[in-house]
Scaffold this active site. Structure first.
Site, PDB file in Angstrom:
ATOM      1  N   HIS A  62      -9.973 -14.243  -2.706  1.00  0.00           N
ATOM      2  CA  HIS A  62      -9.537 -14.369  -1.240  1.00  0.00           C
ATOM      3  C   HIS A  62     -10.166 -12.972  -0.466  1.00  0.00           C
ATOM      4  O   HIS A  62     -10.363 -12.102  -1.048  1.00  0.00           O
ATOM      5  CB  HIS A  62      -8.233 -14.534  -0.860  1.00  0.00           C
ATOM      6  CG  HIS A  62      -7.173 -13.419  -1.429  1.00  0.00           C
ATOM      7  ND1 HIS A  62      -6.895 -12.282  -0.674  1.00  0.00           N
ATOM      8  CD2 HIS A  62      -6.782 -13.188  -2.804  1.00  0.00           C
ATOM      9  CE1 HIS A  62      -6.209 -11.618  -1.297  1.00  0.00           C
ATOM     10  NE2 HIS A  62      -5.952 -11.949  -2.461  1.00  0.00           N
TER      11      HIS A  62
ATOM     12  N   ASP B  79      -8.855 -12.261   2.864  1.00  0.00           N
ATOM     13  CA  ASP B  79      -7.848 -11.650   3.661  1.00  0.00           C
ATOM     14  C   ASP B  79      -7.137 -10.381   2.845  1.00  0.00           C
ATOM     15  O   ASP B  79      -7.339 -10.222   1.728  1.00  0.00           O
ATOM     16  CB  ASP B  79      -6.982 -12.569   3.941  1.00  0.00           C
ATOM     17  CG  ASP B  79      -6.046 -12.875   3.023  1.00  0.00           C
ATOM     18  OD1 ASP B  79      -6.504 -13.610   1.931  1.00  0.00           O
ATOM     19  OD2 ASP B  79      -4.658 -13.087   3.241  1.00  0.00           O
TER      20      ASP B  79
ATOM     21  N   ASP C 147      -7.732  -5.696  -3.182  1.00  0.00           N
ATOM     22  CA  ASP C 147      -7.010  -6.928  -3.203  1.00  0.00           C
ATOM     23  C   ASP C 147      -7.454  -7.804  -2.160  1.00  0.00           C
ATOM     24  O   ASP C 147      -6.738  -7.755  -0.964  1.00  0.00           O
ATOM     25  CB  ASP C 147      -5.622  -6.885  -3.461  1.00  0.00           C
ATOM     26  CG  ASP C 147      -4.833  -8.036  -3.641  1.00  0.00           C
ATOM     27  OD1 ASP C 147      -5.311  -9.245  -3.621  1.00  0.00           O
ATOM     28  OD2 ASP C 147      -3.499  -8.020  -3.291  1.00  0.00           O
TER      29      ASP C 147
ATOM     30  N   GLU D 244      -4.468 -15.741   1.724  1.00  0.00           N
ATOM     31  CA  GLU D 244      -3.854 -15.836   0.563  1.00  0.00           C
ATOM     32  C   GLU D 244      -2.661 -14.999   0.447  1.00  0.00           C
ATOM     33  O   GLU D 244      -1.687 -15.209   0.006  1.00  0.00           O
ATOM     34  CB  GLU D 244      -4.786 -15.518  -0.609  1.00  0.00           C
ATOM     35  CG  GLU D 244      -3.997 -15.474  -1.966  1.00  0.00           C
ATOM     36  CD  GLU D 244      -3.459 -14.476  -2.629  1.00  0.00           C
ATOM     37  OE1 GLU D 244      -2.790 -14.222  -3.646  1.00  0.00           O
ATOM     38  OE2 GLU D 244      -3.377 -13.306  -1.883  1.00  0.00           O
ATOM     39  N   GLU D 245      -2.707 -13.954   1.185  1.00  0.00           N
ATOM     40  CA  GLU D 245      -1.682 -12.867   1.263  1.00  0.00           C
ATOM     41  C   GLU D 245      -0.503 -13.127   1.910  1.00  0.00           C
ATOM     42  O   GLU D 245       0.561 -12.785   1.678  1.00  0.00           O
ATOM     43  CB  GLU D 245      -2.311 -11.519   1.819  1.00  0.00           C
ATOM     44  CG  GLU D 245      -3.329 -10.894   1.040  1.00  0.00           C
ATOM     45  CD  GLU D 245      -2.922 -10.469  -0.326  1.00  0.00           C
ATOM     46  OE1 GLU D 245      -1.687 -10.330  -0.405  1.00  0.00           O
ATOM     47  OE2 GLU D 245      -3.528  -9.334  -0.844  1.00  0.00           O
TER      48      GLU D 245
ATOM     49  N   ASP E 264      -8.209 -12.300  -9.464  1.00  0.00           N
ATOM     50  CA  ASP E 264      -7.402 -11.658  -8.613  1.00  0.00           C
ATOM     51  C   ASP E 264      -6.080 -10.566  -9.139  1.00  0.00           C
ATOM     52  O   ASP E 264      -5.086 -10.548  -8.569  1.00  0.00           O
ATOM     53  CB  ASP E 264      -6.622 -12.421  -7.556  1.00  0.00           C
ATOM     54  CG  ASP E 264      -5.992 -12.114  -6.312  1.00  0.00           C
ATOM     55  OD1 ASP E 264      -6.340 -10.890  -5.957  1.00  0.00           O
ATOM     56  OD2 ASP E 264      -5.125 -12.938  -5.775  1.00  0.00           O
TER      57      ASP E 264
ATOM     58  N   HIS F 223      -1.926  -3.078  -1.434  1.00  0.00           N
ATOM     59  CA  HIS F 223      -1.246  -3.365  -0.415  1.00  0.00           C
ATOM     60  C   HIS F 223      -0.790  -1.882   0.452  1.00  0.00           C
ATOM     61  O   HIS F 223      -0.015  -1.802   1.093  1.00  0.00           O
ATOM     62  CB  HIS F 223       0.034  -4.220  -0.335  1.00  0.00           C
ATOM     63  CG  HIS F 223      -0.399  -5.616  -0.929  1.00  0.00           C
ATOM     64  ND1 HIS F 223       0.755  -6.513  -0.881  1.00  0.00           N
ATOM     65  CD2 HIS F 223      -1.541  -6.060  -1.154  1.00  0.00           C
ATOM     66  CE1 HIS F 223       0.071  -7.574  -1.263  1.00  0.00           C
ATOM     67  NE2 HIS F 223      -1.183  -7.526  -1.413  1.00  0.00           N
TER      68      HIS F 223
END
Length: 409
Positions: free
Chosen positions: A78, A80, A141, A175-176, A198, A380
């Protein structure tokens, strides 16, 4: 694979945060920029059937170069990044030949990435680390996963002597925020199985994840002048505190590990009149997961009965389920990934994901999809980092899986 660092740095230069409060797909307009860039890059390296649909889902094909029947496999990541922390104006820093000491990310703000707190750093002494400057997340990520997939496809195109079957790649938005697989067209993708790139540290191989739900707890109060409030005011914030304390204090993310589930209070906003609590509920075991949801409802019921009113309302929605149920019947797809790592002298770390990936939802849509390491750490947030060598190893695993899948049985 000499372009892997340059490619990764290019990808993280795009601000691609998703937005859970948006009703569009992708959830943010800025995700389109990297989607268009990736589409052109896939064409440029020689991929075929490259498509970008109206929701920013990207798919492409590497045709088979063998003359026998081979299962069509896929690799998915992903683009995003998490809305938990800013991804605007990412300034990555390279630290070559890491010495195992503290890394000063930002001298002015005294932001330090230290192995005394993040012990995993010590596994990468002597390697090249990519970090943030302490003011943004990095975006490994899952831009590391995209980097590895694109680099692996480019390598296979440039080395036709490496035999492989038909390979499909897919890159997704959102995805997040739990929506990465919502509009993924499994039939169009056309793979028998796939792997999401991932995961975190080198060797991770996962085919179990949390069962997940989100809960919105709304607490109603009554505001009156505080000087004349006796017997009249109902403070929703104090009732919300009772609800928080009614759940197990030790069943929270920072107190749990492995297969232990939790209740996570992720957001709170309130006033005397109204307070809203947002929770996520997680457990690997389906029975315990269902029990957790009942536990929240019971806590609200008990408080309402004690107050003699319907002060608390709860709305619980399931988000995704443990993909183990869908992967175990086809465990050979995990075995292939495990063998690929062993062939590359990488120790497989088979464990359950304490979270979810696109693969969990895709597995329930008919595309069994275990998860493989992408190499990053501390996702994150400002302390996110990734060793370049880990991205190289993940790329090699993709290539090796393609080889093993194409072997005649």
């Amino acid at each position: 694979m000499q372009n892997i660092t340059e490619r990764f740095l290019k990808y993280v230069s795009f601000d691609t945060q998703s937005d859970a409060n948006s009703s569009t797909t992708p959830s943010t307009e800025k995700q389109w920029e990297i989607a268009r860039y990736l589409t052109e890059e896939l064409k440029r390296i020689g991929m075929e059937d490259v498509s970008l649909d109206e929701h920013a889902y990207i798919m492409a094909t590497l045709p088979s170069n063998v003359d026998h029947q081979v299962p069509v496999i896929g690799f998915i990541a992903h683009f995003d990044t998490s809305p938990d922390y800013t991804a605007t104006d990412v300034k990555p820093q390279l630290h070559r030949d890491y010495d195992g000491e503290d890394i000063v990310l930002n001298k002015e703000e005294n932001i330090i990435l230290s192995p005394s707190y993040f012990e995993d750093l010590l596994m990468y002494k002597g390697q090249t680390l990519i970090t943030t400057d302490g003011t943004t997340l990095l975006g490994a990520d899952d831009k590391a996963g995209i980097t590895e997939i694109v680099t692996a496809m480019e390598y296979l195109i440039q080395h036709p002597e490496i035999k492989h079957g038909k390979i499909r790649v897919g890159f997704t938005p959102d995805e997040e925020i739990g929506k990465g697989a919502h509009k993924f067209d499994v039939d169009k993708f056309g793979a028998e199985w796939a792997y999401t790139m991932d995961g975190s540290q080198v060797g991770e191989l996962e085919y179990e994840n949390f069962n997940a739900a989100g809960a919105v707890v709304t607490v109603h109060g009554k505001i009156v002048h505080p000087g004349y409030a006796k017997g009249k005011m109902i403070n929703s914030m104090l009732i919300a505190t009772k609800f928080i304390n009614a759940l197990p204090a030790n069943e929270i993310p920072q107190e749990t590990e492995g297969y232990e589930g939790f209740f996570h209070l992720s957001e709170i906003s309130g006033s005397v009149e109204k307070t809203k609590l947002e929770y996520i509920i997680r457990d690997h075991d389906l029975g315990l997961f269902q029990q957790r949801k009942k536990q929240m409802l019971k806590a609200a019921q008990n408080i309402n009965e004690s107050l003699g009113s319907e002060a608390i309302e709860i709305d619980i929605k399931d988000q995704y389920f443990n993909m183990r149920e869908k992967v175990e019947p086809v465990m050979h797809i995990v075995d292939i990934a495990e063998q690929a790592m062993k062939d590359l002298d990488i120790k497989p770390l088979i464990k359950a994901i304490r979270g979810g990936t696109d693969g969990s939802q895709l597995s329930y849509k008919g595309l069994p999809c275990p998860n493989i390491f992408a190499g990053g750490h501390n996702f994150h947030g400002r302390y996110e980092y990734i060793p370049v060598e880990s991205m190289v190893k993940a790329t090699q695993v993709i290539v090796k899986i393609a080889q093993l899948t194409a072997k005649k049985v």
